[in-house]
Design a protein around this motif. Structure first.
Motif, short mmCIF file in Angstrom:
data_model
loop_
_atom_site.label_atom_id
_atom_site.label_comp_id
_atom_site.label_asym_id
_atom_site.label_seq_id
_atom_site.Cartn_x
_atom_site.Cartn_y
_atom_site.Cartn_z
N UNK A 176 42.43 32.97 -6.39
CA UNK A 176 42.91 32.33 -5.24
C UNK A 176 42.50 33.41 -4.08
N UNK A 177 42.07 32.75 -2.96
CA UNK A 177 41.82 33.86 -1.92
C UNK A 177 43.15 34.31 -1.06
N UNK A 178 43.18 35.43 -1.03
CA UNK A 178 44.37 36.23 -0.26
C UNK A 178 45.15 36.87 -1.38
N UNK A 179 45.07 36.34 -2.74
CA UNK A 179 45.99 36.92 -3.90
C UNK A 179 45.02 37.87 -4.93
N UNK A 180 43.80 36.96 -5.31
CA UNK A 180 42.95 37.60 -6.26
C UNK A 180 41.78 38.17 -5.52
N UNK A 181 41.49 37.84 -4.39
CA UNK A 181 40.34 38.54 -3.68
C UNK A 181 40.71 38.09 -2.37
N UNK A 182 40.17 39.19 -1.36
CA UNK A 182 40.40 39.03 -0.12
C UNK A 182 40.09 37.95 0.76
N UNK A 183 38.79 37.48 0.45
CA UNK A 183 38.09 36.27 1.14
C UNK A 183 36.91 35.47 0.47
N UNK A 184 36.62 34.51 0.96
CA UNK A 184 35.72 33.77 0.19
C UNK A 184 34.53 34.89 0.29
N UNK A 185 34.08 35.63 1.11
CA UNK A 185 32.85 36.43 1.27
C UNK A 185 33.09 37.31 0.04
N UNK A 186 34.09 37.96 0.01
CA UNK A 186 34.29 39.01 -1.16
C UNK A 186 34.08 38.56 -2.45
N UNK A 187 34.83 37.26 -2.53
CA UNK A 187 34.96 36.71 -4.07
C UNK A 187 33.62 36.20 -4.23
N UNK A 188 32.61 35.70 -3.68
CA UNK A 188 31.45 35.15 -3.84
C UNK A 188 30.38 36.24 -4.07
N UNK A 189 30.66 37.67 -3.30
CA UNK A 189 29.78 38.56 -3.42
C UNK A 189 29.96 39.12 -4.98
N UNK A 202 35.89 26.45 -3.07
CA UNK A 202 36.81 25.42 -2.38
C UNK A 202 36.45 24.98 -1.07
N UNK A 203 35.67 25.82 -0.41
CA UNK A 203 35.31 25.07 1.04
C UNK A 203 34.12 26.07 1.13
N UNK A 204 33.00 25.46 1.73
CA UNK A 204 31.84 25.96 2.43
C UNK A 204 32.16 26.12 3.85
N UNK A 210 27.65 29.23 2.17
CA UNK A 210 26.66 28.59 1.87
C UNK A 210 25.27 29.29 1.38
N UNK A 211 25.08 30.64 1.85
CA UNK A 211 23.89 31.28 1.29
C UNK A 211 24.07 31.73 -0.17
N UNK A 212 25.15 31.97 -0.54
CA UNK A 212 25.72 32.37 -1.89
C UNK A 212 25.57 31.14 -2.95
N UNK A 213 26.00 29.96 -2.22
CA UNK A 213 26.01 28.85 -3.00
C UNK A 213 24.41 28.63 -3.48
N UNK A 214 23.70 28.61 -2.60
CA UNK A 214 22.21 28.30 -2.59
C UNK A 214 21.67 29.52 -3.72
N UNK A 215 21.90 30.70 -3.59
CA UNK A 215 21.54 31.84 -4.48
C UNK A 215 22.07 31.28 -5.99
N UNK A 216 23.23 31.24 -6.15
CA UNK A 216 23.81 30.71 -7.19
C UNK A 216 23.15 29.73 -7.89
N UNK A 217 22.59 28.45 -7.24
CA UNK A 217 22.04 27.44 -7.82
C UNK A 217 20.73 27.79 -8.22
N UNK A 218 19.98 28.32 -7.43
CA UNK A 218 18.70 29.08 -7.58
C UNK A 218 18.69 29.73 -8.70
N UNK A 219 19.50 30.50 -9.36
CA UNK A 219 19.60 31.16 -10.48
C UNK A 219 20.23 30.67 -11.72
N UNK A 220 20.15 29.42 -11.44
CA UNK A 220 20.46 28.46 -12.87
C UNK A 220 21.84 28.08 -12.91
N UNK A 221 22.80 28.25 -11.94
CA UNK A 221 24.14 27.92 -12.02
C UNK A 221 24.20 26.51 -11.72
#
Length: 350
Positions: A176-189, A202-204, A210-221
């Motif tokens: 959860x953003x704000x509880x388990x990680x500070x932000x989407x950016x931190x969680x995605x890193x 949860x939301x792009x 968006x960049x992290x989502x593309x990277x994740x998809x490109x690497x087989x996720x």
């Protein structure tokens, strides 16, 4: 005056999706998209403060500092998403009642092609629509289908967590953003270092997401994500448009190779006035649509969707026509919800 737990319990029995608490007005609930009074008691400034302090606890003072507070809690036997915020010197609250039941994919009324999304192994699946259109419920049903049928590691990033999953065949970490990680950016890193197979974003919201989502998809996720857009075509333009112009050709190329499908949805009043019906548009990304994404010819994608019906694509207007034919919605409701009124009017023979 009802307690907040009593309000949630009563609202839930009335099939409400949301509760609004505003100084100077009675508590309001949203049922089938329409606002109505929960009680006749008018909320005072002191009532609103008392409710906010009860909900926020130790975080109450932070509302004054930053203007609002997002959180989730269990109230009156229901899980509730809460937003507390200041307006005109008073504090208001918007509560979304979350379902404890994750529906089966077949219960939602989705187009047939959307029911297969849980079988994908990699790439990006977008679920889009305005706030309150049922995106979270659709994603929960798809993720739970994976949970029931495949041995995967599912990681979600949510703000806040809405549905709670019980691990079955899969293992699931919900952050959860704000509880388990500070932000989407931190969680995605961090997410790609957590050995995920399936990722829910949860939301792009921005370029980093968006960049992290593309990277994740490109690497087989396999990546599921939401966008606040009203059509499949708009979703492609929105993702590309957040990047600087000089990077957009590269992003189009990446998106053309990773995007599997886009589901755009809205909830409409059921014919007869009780309950709501899902209306949806699906774009299955075929080779021809991949070429249009790569070449920046998104206006032509709507026509390509019409010619790829055999692969499962369907436009919103054609789905609305089906709902009218099945007498699930009225022609008037379809006209209000359509993208091309001239086309729909002609088909409905008004």
């Amino acid at each position: 005056m009802m307690t907040i737990d009593q309000m949630v319990m009563t609202a839930s029995t009335m099939r409400a999706s949301d509760i609004h608490l505003i100084c100077g007005l009675p508590p309001k609930i949203r049922v089938d998209g329409e606002l109505k009074d929960l009680t006749s008691d008018v909320l005072t400034d002191e009532d609103c403060k008392k409710i906010a302090k009860n909900l926020a606890g130790d975080h109450y003072d932070s509302i004054r500092e930053i203007g609002e507070l997002d959180m989730a809690a269990s109230l009156g036997g229901e899980r509730v998403r809460i937003n507390l915020f200041h307006q005109r010197g008073h504090i208001s609250a918007a509560l979304r009642i979350l379902s404890n039941h994750i529906p089966e994919v077949e219960e939602l009324g989705l187009p047939e092609a959307a029911k297969t999304f849980a079988s994908y192994r990699k790439g990006i699946v977008l679920v889009t629509g305005e706030t309150g259109s049922g995106k979270s419920t659709t994603l929960a049903a798809l993720l739970n289908r994976i949970n029931e049928t495949r041995s995967e590691h599912i990681v979600t990033l949510e703000d806040p967590i809405e549905y709670l999953y019980k691990p079955k065949k899969s293992i699931i970490n919900q952050r959860e953003i704000g509880t388990d990680t500070r932000s989407y950016a931190d969680g995605l890193r961090a997410i790609l270092r957590e050995d995920p197979d399936v990722i829910l974003i949860g939301e792009m919201r921005d370029l980093t997401t968006i960049e992290t989502a593309l990277t994740a998809a490109e690497t087989g996720h396999l990546v599921f994500a939401t966008l606040h857009t009203n059509s499949a075509v708009d979703s492609v333009d929105r993702m590309v448009g957040v990047f600087p112009e000089e990077r957009q050709p590269q992003i189009r190329m990446e998106l053309s190779t990773t995007l599997n499908a886009v589901l755009s949805q809205q909830l409409l009043l059921r014919a007869g006035g009780k309950g709501r019906v899902l209306a949806a548009e699906v774009m299955i990304v075929t080779p021809s649509i991949r070429n249009l994404i790569r070449e920046g010819k998104t206006p032509q994608m709507q026509s390509a969707m019409l010619t790829s019906a055999a692969e499962g694509s369907i436009t919103m207007d054609n789905f609305l026509l089906r709902l009218v034919a099945d007498r699930k919605i009225t022609p008037e409701t379809a006209m209000e919800a359509c993208n091309d009124p001239v086309y729909l009017k002609k088909k409905l023979m008004f």
